[in-house]
Design an enzyme around this catalytic site. Sequence first.
Site, PDB file in Angstrom:
ATOM      1  N   HIS A   1      -5.791   0.519 -30.669  1.00 31.20           N
ATOM      2  CA  HIS A   1      -4.785   1.053 -31.608  1.00 31.20           C
ATOM      3  C   HIS A   1      -4.820   0.293 -32.930  1.00 31.20           C
ATOM      4  CE1 HIS A   1      -2.416   2.314 -27.761  1.00 31.20           C
ATOM      5  NE2 HIS A   1      -3.536   2.997 -27.914  1.00 31.20           N
TER       6      HIS A   1
ATOM      7  N   ASP B   1      -6.896   7.039 -30.311  1.00 28.16           N
ATOM      8  CA  ASP B   1      -7.758   6.207 -29.459  1.00 28.16           C
ATOM      9  C   ASP B   1      -9.231   6.330 -29.844  1.00 28.16           C
ATOM     10  OD1 ASP B   1      -5.885   4.998 -27.778  1.00 28.16           O
ATOM     11  OD2 ASP B   1      -6.049   6.537 -26.221  1.00 28.16           O
TER      12      ASP B   1
ATOM     13  N   HIS C   1     -11.573   5.770 -22.819  1.00 29.42           N
ATOM     14  CA  HIS C   1     -12.206   4.631 -23.492  1.00 29.42           C
ATOM     15  C   HIS C   1     -13.649   4.397 -23.038  1.00 29.42           C
ATOM     16  CE1 HIS C   1      -8.493   3.849 -25.434  1.00 29.42           C
ATOM     17  NE2 HIS C   1      -7.859   3.648 -24.297  1.00 29.42           N
TER      18      HIS C   1
ATOM     19  N   HIS D   1      -2.490  11.240 -29.738  1.00 26.94           N
ATOM     20  CA  HIS D   1      -2.795   9.863 -29.348  1.00 26.94           C
ATOM     21  C   HIS D   1      -4.261   9.720 -28.942  1.00 26.94           C
ATOM     22  CE1 HIS D   1      -2.007   5.743 -28.299  1.00 26.94           C
ATOM     23  NE2 HIS D   1      -2.842   5.941 -27.291  1.00 26.94           N
TER      24      HIS D   1
HETATM   25 ZN   LIG Z   1      -4.241   4.519 -26.687  1.00 21.46          ZN
END
Ligand SMILES: [Zn+2]
Length: 301
Positions: free
Chosen positions: A77, A237, A260, A233
């Site tokens: 973030h 990311d 991720h 969001h």
């Molecule tokens: Zn995040």
Amino acid sequence: MNPQRTLRRSISCAGIGLHSGKKVTLSLRPAAAGAGIRFRRSDLGGLEVPATVQHVGGINYATGLTRDAVHIDTVEHLLSALVSLGIDNVVVELNSPEVPIMDGSAAPFVYLIHEAGVKTQSASRRYLKVLRPITMTRGDKRIALYPSDHFKVTYSIAFDHPLLRHQSRTIRMSEDTFVDDIAPARTFTFLKEVEMLRQQGLALGGSLENAIVVGDTGILNNALRFDDEFVRHKILDVIGDMALVGHPLIGHLVAHRGGHALHTAFAAQVLDESEAWTLVDSPVQPERADATAGVVVKESL
Ligand SMILES: [Zn+2]
């Protein structure tokens, strides 16, 4: 050319780590041109880890960086805010292994950067301009970069949950669109996952103050900040994870059901496929395709 930028002055804040639950002080400090974004552990004598794909380590519901004995967790973030606000060079100093989660979004980091102010530097910024598609598929997860004159992001998510069956959004990124449309979007988790995460020693600092928690019939928080806060969001990311490429991107980033692990593997693949992009010193292209102004020869990274 566009000059590289750093912060005008140092600035600090305090918070807790989402996964560790530990208190942490975060300081952002100006850095020299060409230094890039570097994380520094003041509790380990100032050892540093550069924010690059070569140092990705420990993807566990967040993106971590590792070099030798130094580890930094949940960098995404903060990285998203730094690159979106055009901060090329900065030292991120922490006295604990995890970046504070703040309110689960990037808005507090935007506030910090704005408070510190921005300083232009004498060196030219180098953008990574995509020339040919770069794609990665893992099962039902996909991510790709396509040529485009601007940095755009398209993200789509699909969960087996009535609130999150499908959300998709495309945003042409700029400092303003990031600040208004992406930075305030908070991280989210499912109530049924919270107990599982805690049993793994994760999300120990998690609460309704720093994450949207999705229950079986609705969210446990009072309200969403956007109807489609979840997919926003995910855009936050992926911008943070792709910052590990080390250059601002000029291209259209398209992702479906990523996380991720996919984002950071893709960042490494982008660097590997060096014939699919070139480094340029301006996001604005010359009028004619044969013009060479603004285009520089590719460097090895
Ligand atoms: Zn995040």
